[in-house]
Design an enzyme around this catalytic site. Structure first.
Site, PDB file in Angstrom:
ATOM      1  CB  SER A  61      41.081  32.289  47.226  1.00 47.59           C
ATOM      2  OG  SER A  61      39.951  32.871  46.616  1.00 47.59           O
ATOM      3  CE1 TYR A  74      41.875  29.864  42.368  1.00 44.73           C
ATOM      4  CE2 TYR A  74      40.001  30.746  43.576  1.00 44.73           C
ATOM      5  CZ  TYR A  74      41.325  30.825  43.196  1.00 44.73           C
ATOM      6  OH  TYR A  74      42.106  31.861  43.647  1.00 44.73           O
TER       7      TYR A  74
END
Length: 183
Positions: A61, A74
């Site tokens: 990501s 996250y």
């Protein structure tokens, strides 16, 4: 179909919330899925990929470069995926297996409709600005192209590329901008 030539290791959802609101169990659930899920995929396919001198694509990501307020669980998991990818790249190169870390920004997917317990809610509100969301087919083509070219890393989405460049070359400015946006 005599061999396995490529694997895309993608296991993920996002635990959101400020650190003080999240429990250790929330962080554990995030790591169990995003880190150990990816590792399990690779562990199961690695003997076949070594035999075929294949390719591994690992979905990371843009959050492996920068964390946002309320996004520590996250982002931590994606920072770990980035480190894992870098180590694997060095470990597997001599065996002919390539490892490509893929770092998308906002892509049209269901990830933002999954709550902290991993439950999907089709009615959940989209939090990403519509103009920043890349269509899934466009992202998929970029991902496949990067894997096929055996690139070490590929940032997917224009806004992702911009934030990564800002973070690399202007970390103080980026911190200020993100802090202001977070308020």
């Amino acid at each position: 179909f005599s061999s396995l030539d490529a694997v895309i290791a993608n296991a993920g959802f996002g635990v959101a919330g400020n650190f003080e609101r999240l429990s250790n169990e929330d962080y554990q659930r995030q790591f169990d899925t995003n880190i150990f899920g990816v590792m399990n995929i690779i562990r199961a396919s690695l003997p076949h990929l070594k035999a075929s001198k294949g390719m591994i694509g690992i979905i990371g990501s843009v959050n492996s470069y920068i964390s946002l307020p309320g996004n520590s669980a996250y982002a931590m998991s994606k920072f770990a995926i980035k480190a894992f990818s870098q180590s694997l790249q060095m470990e597997l190169t001599k065996q002919g297996v390539s490892v490509t870390l893929l770092c998308p920004g906002f892509v049209d997917s269901e990830i933002r409709k999954v709550n902290n317990q991993g439950e999907y809610n089709p009615k959940a509100k989209e939090i990403a600005p519509a103009k920043l969301i890349m269509p899934t087919d466009v992202a998929a083509r970029q991902i496949l192209k990067a894997i096929a070219k055996r690139k070490r890393e590929k940032v997917i989405t224009c806004h992702g590329k911009v934030i990564v460049l800002l973070q690399r070359f202007f970390p103080g400015l980026t911190h200020q901008l993100i802090s202001k946006l977070g308020k």
